[in-house]
Design a protein around this motif. Structure first.
Motif, PDB file in Angstrom:
ATOM      1  N   GLY A  55       0.795  -1.222   0.000  1.00  0.00           N
ATOM      2  CA  GLY A  55       0.000   0.000   0.000  1.00  0.00           C
ATOM      3  C   GLY A  55       0.829   1.275   0.000  1.00  0.00           C
ATOM      4  N   VAL A  56       0.118   2.386  -0.122  1.00  0.00           N
ATOM      5  CA  VAL A  56       0.701   3.724  -0.094  1.00  0.00           C
ATOM      6  C   VAL A  56       0.296   4.341   1.242  1.00  0.00           C
ATOM      7  N   SER A  57       1.264   4.833   1.998  1.00  0.00           N
ATOM      8  CA  SER A  57       0.938   5.362   3.320  1.00  0.00           C
ATOM      9  C   SER A  57       1.146   6.867   3.388  1.00  0.00           C
ATOM     10  N   VAL A  58       0.434   7.474   4.339  1.00  0.00           N
ATOM     11  CA  VAL A  58       0.580   8.895   4.621  1.00  0.00           C
ATOM     12  C   VAL A  58       0.321   9.076   6.119  1.00  0.00           C
ATOM     13  N   ARG A  59       1.030  10.027   6.726  1.00  0.00           N
ATOM     14  CA  ARG A  59       0.836  10.320   8.154  1.00  0.00           C
ATOM     15  C   ARG A  59      -0.248  11.376   8.289  1.00  0.00           C
ATOM     16  N   ILE A  60      -1.300  11.044   9.022  1.00  0.00           N
ATOM     17  CA  ILE A  60      -2.395  11.962   9.277  1.00  0.00           C
ATOM     18  C   ILE A  60      -2.610  12.023  10.782  1.00  0.00           C
ATOM     19  N   ASP A  61      -2.433  13.195  11.349  1.00  0.00           N
ATOM     20  CA  ASP A  61      -2.581  13.406  12.795  1.00  0.00           C
ATOM     21  C   ASP A  61      -1.730  12.425  13.601  1.00  0.00           C
ATOM     22  N   SER A  64      -0.242   6.494  10.802  1.00  0.00           N
ATOM     23  CA  SER A  64      -0.052   6.066   9.420  1.00  0.00           C
ATOM     24  C   SER A  64      -1.371   5.523   8.888  1.00  0.00           C
ATOM     25  N   VAL A  65      -1.798   6.053   7.758  1.00  0.00           N
ATOM     26  CA  VAL A  65      -3.004   5.582   7.085  1.00  0.00           C
ATOM     27  C   VAL A  65      -2.565   5.014   5.748  1.00  0.00           C
ATOM     28  N   PHE A  66      -3.042   3.814   5.421  1.00  0.00           N
ATOM     29  CA  PHE A  66      -2.615   3.117   4.208  1.00  0.00           C
ATOM     30  C   PHE A  66      -3.734   3.121   3.172  1.00  0.00           C
ATOM     31  N   PHE A  67      -3.326   3.288   1.911  1.00  0.00           N
ATOM     32  CA  PHE A  67      -4.252   3.318   0.787  1.00  0.00           C
ATOM     33  C   PHE A  67      -3.794   2.323  -0.267  1.00  0.00           C
ATOM     34  N   CYS A  68      -4.735   1.861  -1.086  1.00  0.00           N
ATOM     35  CA  CYS A  68      -4.390   0.867  -2.111  1.00  0.00           C
ATOM     36  C   CYS A  68      -3.664   1.506  -3.293  1.00  0.00           C
ATOM     37  N   SER A  69      -3.825   2.816  -3.485  1.00  0.00           N
ATOM     38  CA  SER A  69      -3.188   3.472  -4.633  1.00  0.00           C
ATOM     39  C   SER A  69      -2.974   4.957  -4.336  1.00  0.00           C
ATOM     40  N   PRO A  70      -2.094   5.596  -5.088  1.00  0.00           N
ATOM     41  CA  PRO A  70      -1.909   7.042  -4.924  1.00  0.00           C
ATOM     42  C   PRO A  70      -3.188   7.835  -5.238  1.00  0.00           C
ATOM     43  N   GLN A  71      -4.012   7.339  -6.163  1.00  0.00           N
ATOM     44  CA  GLN A  71      -5.251   8.030  -6.508  1.00  0.00           C
ATOM     45  C   GLN A  71      -6.205   8.058  -5.315  1.00  0.00           C
ATOM     46  N   CYS A  72      -6.349   6.928  -4.622  1.00  0.00           N
ATOM     47  CA  CYS A  72      -7.219   6.886  -3.441  1.00  0.00           C
ATOM     48  C   CYS A  72      -6.668   7.798  -2.346  1.00  0.00           C
ATOM     49  N   ARG A  73      -5.361   7.806  -2.172  1.00  0.00           N
ATOM     50  CA  ARG A  73      -4.744   8.680  -1.171  1.00  0.00           C
ATOM     51  C   ARG A  73      -5.055  10.136  -1.472  1.00  0.00           C
TER      52      ARG A  73
END
Length: 87
Positions: A55-61, A64-73
């Motif tokens: 997955g693609v991860s990003v730090r939110i607050d 780590s939140v994981f997404f299946c693709s950069p588009q969903c992120r």
């Protein structure tokens, strides 16, 4: 004695040939994957399930939140941005 040695060599060769073909698919990529990385998680945007290590991860607050693709992120982050402007 030589027959026994040849038989052992053949058995070893068959074992080496079968081992990668019988391993689980998440271990075939040549990388060591522990059980935590092989966990199936759900994308908060589209609801698709995927392997955490793919997955693609990003730090939110701070999380780590994981997404299946950069588009969903990107879609998820845009929605959060719009919601924060309204509030």
């Amino acid at each position: 004695m030589i027959r026994l040695l040849l038989l052992a060599l053949i058995v070893y060769g068959v074992y080496r040939w079968l081992k990668p073909r019988l391993s689980p698919s998440w271990q075939r990529d040549g990388e060591a994957v522990n059980a935590h990385e092989a966990e199936l998680i759900r994308d908060p945007e589209c609801g698709a399930y995927f392997l955490r290590n793919k997955g693609v991860s990003v730090r939110i607050d701070g999380e780590s939140v994981f997404f299946c693709s950069p588009q969903c992120r990107d879609t998820y982050l845009e929605k959060r941005k719009k919601e924060s402007k309204r509030a």
